[in-house]
Design a protein around this motif. Structure first.
Motif: not given
Length: 571
Positions: A49-50, A131-135, A185-190, A482-485
């Motif tokens: 997912f990253l 905020e997690g930026g799921c690929a 580990c959700k969101g920006a912490a992913a 930048p907002e979604n990593q």
């Protein structure tokens, strides 16, 4: 014809079967010692997912699994569930607004704890956190919510009637993460959860012993794997790095490795390797396409790092005269000949397979240098100072063209540079290690997602035989930023309201012929409006040692989809 009848009529969309596993090789788990796998593009994470990179998705598939997979024929198979839900068996609602998955009783994670519906629900929440930026976000685009009536039942509710409900939790790109491990580990912490992302707890045949990013992964047989006597191998040595030629030789000539992935090599090189007699190549055509992506935003280095590839528009690449001229100047048959031989075909499409979705509306098989020049002339791009570079309104046609480091891709770059310079562009070439280029690291400036270049070249594909999720990649909401990593499938930053509306129509269309028509129209809209320049429909070509049994090349899912069935011949 009612929706139930229409849905069941589509054998291509709802082909289901019981899983088939290798027979005749029973014995104790781990009986065959170690298997060595070589991916010359080294994985940078075990969390698919990253990263949208195939290397990362496939390495992770040794450990984390989806509810359903697609086998080597493209048929959907139950994996962590008892059967594939359909309208006929009551698993898909009559109104197509929900799908209910029944988890196989008794499944446990590799740490021995129960696998439950809460893990599936959590995975949905993890990937859809803005905020997690799921690929893999496009796979969850049709989903409204996920409910868990009990520990073994998952109900996926859709935003509107969804005739093809097998996107979320199906295929190697959409596996289940353990809630207990990833809940912080959700969101920006992913992207900050290094331990979790490198060492995920899974239900697959192997567990991670050690992960060295962009280098080596060592794994052991999962002691809690659900099938007795599997996997046959006690250990996996998963080596990353090097190049495709060295990988091929390591299997077919020296015997150092058992499996080499993605041998992107010239045909004569493959033929020479096969004379070594120690390995066998396997090849299959799925929807894999080598393409050039065109940046729709401005990658100017003078902009700040959070503005590059964000600010619109690109100085010239959204001009139809420019992107059509770039495409006309390319000799695709020559690229196929020198790069892939029988393992390649000319394509003008984002989706060349399955054949039912392959559009015939676009033509690109003949190079036309003079036609390309005329397009630019007519649009007012001229070389006013005689330096060989056209300009218009003070903007010169200068481009940075990047790709991953690979002999075939560098050959392609050189030829395409020559053709583009012949029609009046200045082209700077850059190549980046595949481990970095496809790595998805939000802190790196060199990933395909950052796209700090004007054009970039790589190959991409999708799981399964229905392109709905894949065609959802170019939606405006899937742009990396930048907002979604810096994650998201819409790497060219293509954004077209009409495209988004047509994709929504596809997602609620049931009749197979209509789905095919709409998918082809989306393909044509994307390519014709400068989303990308397709080059080659590539066959997937890998190699395995003659002593390795059970391998079934899969172009519709992870190549490592059935690694639990691999075994050592004669030992």
């Amino acid at each position: 014809m009612n929706t139930k009848t229409v849905l069941l009529a589509s054998a291509a969309l709802l082909a289901v079967a019981a899983p088939v596993f290798a027979e005749g090789h029973e014995g104790e788990r781990g009986r065959d010692g170690e298997v060595s796998i070589l991916y010359w593009q080294a994985p940078s994470t075990m969390n698919p997912f990253l990263s949208g990179g195939t290397k990362d998705v496939e390495a992770a598939s040794l450990v984390v699994e989806p509810l359903a997979r697609f086998d080597e024929t493209g048929t959907i198979q139950p994996w962590l569930v008892d059967e594939i839900p359909t309208v006929e068996n009551g698993g898909v609602s009559e109104d197509l607004m929900s799908i209910t998955w029944k988890i196989t009783p008794g499944l446990v994670w590799s740490d021995g704890t129960p696998f439950t519906s809460a893990d599936v629900q959590f995975t949905y929440e993890y990937c859809t956190d803005p905020e997690g930026g799921c690929a893999q976000g496009a796979k969850f685009e049709p989903v409204e919510s996920v409910e868990t009536p009990d520990e073994l039942t998952v109900v996926v509710n859709f935003k509107e009637p969804t005739p093809y409900p097998y996107t979320a939790f199906a295929g190697g790109e959409s596996p289940i993460l353990q809630k207990a491990q990833f809940e912080n580990c959700k969101g920006a912490a992913a992207s900050t959860c290094t331990e979790e992302n490198f060492n995920p707890i899974g239900t697959g045949p192997f567990v991670v012993d050690e992960f060295k990013t962009n280098d080596v992964i060592t794994l052991s047989a999962n002691p809690n794997f659900r099938f007795e006597g599997k996997p046959a191998f006690a250990k996996v040595n998963f080596k990353g790095g090097g190049d495709a030629e060295a990988a091929g030789r390591a299997v077919m000539q020296t015997g150092e490795f058992d499996y080499a992935w993605n041998l992107q090599l010239a045909p004569e090189v493959i033929a020479q390797m096969e004379t070594g007699g120690m390995g066998t190549t396997v090849v299959g055509f799925g929807p894999l396409v080598e393409r050039i992506e065109l940046n729709h935003t401005n990658p100017d280095p003078a902009l700040g790092p959070d503005e590059r590839s964000v600010i619109r528009p690109h100085p010239f690449l959204q001009d139809p005269a420019v992107y059509k001229a770039l495409s006309l100047a390319i000799d695709r048959p020559l690229l196929v000949e020198i790069g892939y031989g029988q393992a390649g075909k000319v394509t003008c499409n984002l989706v060349p397979a399955p054949e039912a979705f392959n559009s015939s509306a676009l033509e690109c098989s003949e190079q036309d240098i003079e036609g390309a020049k005329k397009l630019l002339d007519d649009a007012g791009y001229v070389d006013s100072d005689g330096d060989g570079v056209r300009e218009k309104d003070g903007v010169e046609l200068r481009m940075l063209y990047q790709t991953s480091t690979n002999a075939v891709r560098q050959d392609f770059q050189q030829l395409i540079k020559e053709w583009w310079e012949e029609i009046g562009f200045a082209v700077e070439l850059r190549n980046i290690s595949g481990s970095v280029f496809f790595g998805g690291d939000a802190g790196s400036p060199d990933t395909i997602q950052k796209f700090y270049a004007d054009v970039e070249m790589y190959a991409n594909t999708f799981n399964g035989t229905d392109p709905q999720s894949y065609l959802g990649g170019p939606l405006c909401s899937k742009i990396p930023s930048p907002e979604n990593q810096w994650q998201g499938e819409n790497i060219p930053r293509f954004c077209m309201e009409e495209y988004d509306e047509l994709w929504a129509e596809l997602s609620r269309t049931a009749a197979p012929e209509e789905r095919q028509r709409i998918a082809k129209e989306l393909n044509d809209m994307y390519v014709s409006n400068g989303g990308q320049i397709p080059l080659v429909h590539r066959g997937r070509l890998s190699a395995h040692a003659n002593s390795l049994g059970g391998v079934k090349l899969n172009v519709w899912d992870s190549e490592l989809w059935n690694v639990a069935d691999w075994y050592r011949i004669g030992e």
